[in-house]
Design a protein around this motif. Structure first.
Motif, PDB file in Angstrom:
ATOM      1  N   PRO A 103      28.779   6.387  46.243  1.00  0.00           N
ATOM      2  CA  PRO A 103      27.726   5.662  46.945  1.00  0.00           C
ATOM      3  C   PRO A 103      26.378   6.008  46.328  1.00  0.00           C
ATOM      4  O   PRO A 103      26.183   7.113  45.843  1.00  0.00           O
ATOM      5  N   VAL A 104      25.465   5.065  46.359  1.00  0.00           N
ATOM      6  CA  VAL A 104      24.122   5.320  45.858  1.00  0.00           C
ATOM      7  C   VAL A 104      23.190   5.239  47.061  1.00  0.00           C
ATOM      8  O   VAL A 104      23.180   6.152  47.873  1.00  0.00           O
ATOM      9  N   GLN A 105      22.439   4.171  47.243  1.00  0.00           N
ATOM     10  CA  GLN A 105      21.589   4.001  48.420  1.00  0.00           C
ATOM     11  C   GLN A 105      21.368   2.527  48.665  1.00  0.00           C
ATOM     12  O   GLN A 105      21.615   1.704  47.797  1.00  0.00           O
ATOM     13  N   CYS A 106      20.938   2.193  49.855  1.00  0.00           N
ATOM     14  CA  CYS A 106      20.583   0.818  50.226  1.00  0.00           C
ATOM     15  C   CYS A 106      21.716  -0.184  49.992  1.00  0.00           C
ATOM     16  O   CYS A 106      21.471  -1.311  49.564  1.00  0.00           O
ATOM     17  N   GLY A 107      22.941   0.224  50.264  1.00  0.00           N
ATOM     18  CA  GLY A 107      24.061  -0.692  50.081  1.00  0.00           C
ATOM     19  C   GLY A 107      24.562  -0.776  48.652  1.00  0.00           C
ATOM     20  O   GLY A 107      25.376  -1.628  48.326  1.00  0.00           O
ATOM     21  N   TRP A 108      24.088   0.099  47.771  1.00  0.00           N
ATOM     22  CA  TRP A 108      24.530   0.104  46.378  1.00  0.00           C
ATOM     23  C   TRP A 108      25.609   1.157  46.201  1.00  0.00           C
ATOM     24  O   TRP A 108      25.653   2.167  46.906  1.00  0.00           O
ATOM     25  N   LEU A 109      26.460   0.923  45.212  1.00  0.00           N
ATOM     26  CA  LEU A 109      27.439   1.921  44.801  1.00  0.00           C
ATOM     27  C   LEU A 109      27.694   1.742  43.316  1.00  0.00           C
ATOM     28  O   LEU A 109      27.342   0.721  42.730  1.00  0.00           O
ATOM     29  N   LYS A 110      28.279   2.771  42.711  1.00  0.00           N
ATOM     30  CA  LYS A 110      28.760   2.674  41.335  1.00  0.00           C
ATOM     31  C   LYS A 110      30.263   2.849  41.387  1.00  0.00           C
ATOM     32  O   LYS A 110      30.763   3.779  42.013  1.00  0.00           O
ATOM     33  N   ASP A 111      30.995   1.937  40.735  1.00  0.00           N
ATOM     34  CA  ASP A 111      32.438   2.101  40.688  1.00  0.00           C
ATOM     35  C   ASP A 111      32.782   3.160  39.637  1.00  0.00           C
ATOM     36  O   ASP A 111      31.894   3.696  38.965  1.00  0.00           O
ATOM     37  N   ARG A 112      34.048   3.476  39.480  1.00  0.00           N
ATOM     38  CA  ARG A 112      34.456   4.559  38.576  1.00  0.00           C
ATOM     39  C   ARG A 112      34.192   4.253  37.107  1.00  0.00           C
ATOM     40  O   ARG A 112      34.261   5.135  36.262  1.00  0.00           O
ATOM     41  N   PHE A 113      33.851   3.001  36.790  1.00  0.00           N
ATOM     42  CA  PHE A 113      33.506   2.622  35.423  1.00  0.00           C
ATOM     43  C   PHE A 113      31.997   2.667  35.183  1.00  0.00           C
ATOM     44  O   PHE A 113      31.534   2.440  34.077  1.00  0.00           O
ATOM     45  N   GLY A 114      31.226   2.926  36.252  1.00  0.00           N
ATOM     46  CA  GLY A 114      29.773   3.005  36.138  1.00  0.00           C
ATOM     47  C   GLY A 114      29.051   1.712  36.433  1.00  0.00           C
ATOM     48  O   GLY A 114      27.822   1.644  36.333  1.00  0.00           O
ATOM     49  N   LEU A 115      29.772   0.659  36.824  1.00  0.00           N
ATOM     50  CA  LEU A 115      29.148  -0.623  37.147  1.00  0.00           C
ATOM     51  C   LEU A 115      28.538  -0.551  38.539  1.00  0.00           C
ATOM     52  O   LEU A 115      29.189  -0.090  39.481  1.00  0.00           O
TER      53      LEU A 115
END
Length: 138
Positions: A103-115
């Motif tokens: 999880p990042v912030q504000c509804g963002w995330l990075k998948d395991r590939f970095g996208l």
């Protein structure tokens, strides 16, 4: 022949396009692999190795390229997904961070590939466009 989608997002993968496409097509309904190309004697990968995978996620076409290391995804681009319900939001979120995403912030995330992904409720756009400034601020 008519072009179904004029602009197609291309994703440079670190020789893991097959794994990335398998994840993405498993997460989104109405998704499928459309075409796979393999490298020839002309390169850049060894002959026969998967070079590109054209795929569709919820009606949107993408191409994943086994481009090799050195060109990682950055936060400069993200894929935004509108969700009708909290259950849909939670399901997509959980599937995209599984296996090493974060999880990042504000509804963002990075998948395991970095996208980077923005998984947001559909009503958020209505809130942001509301003419009542006080309501938007709340």
């Amino acid at each position: 022949m008519a072009i179904a989608q004029k602009i197609v997002t291309n994703l440079w993968c670190n020789n893991n396009a097959e794994e990335a496409v398998a994840l993405y097509t498993s997460v989104f309904k109405d998704s499928k692999v459309l075409n796979v190309t393999h490298s020839t004697d002309a390169g850049p990968q060894p002959k026969g190795k998967v070079l590109t995978i054209e795929f569709e996620l919820a009606g949107q076409r993408f191409v994943a390229l086994n481009g090799g290391p050195g060109v990682p995804f950055t936060d400069a681009i993200s894929l935004s997904v509108d969700c009708e319900t909290q259950a849909e939001l939670d399901e997509l979120w959980d599937k995209l961070i599984a296996g090493g995403g974060k999880p990042v912030q504000c509804g963002w995330l990075k998948d395991r590939f970095g996208l980077s992904w923005q998984i947001v409720p559909t009503y958020m756009q209505q809130v942001l466009l509301d003419p009542d400034e006080a309501k938007r601020a709340r």
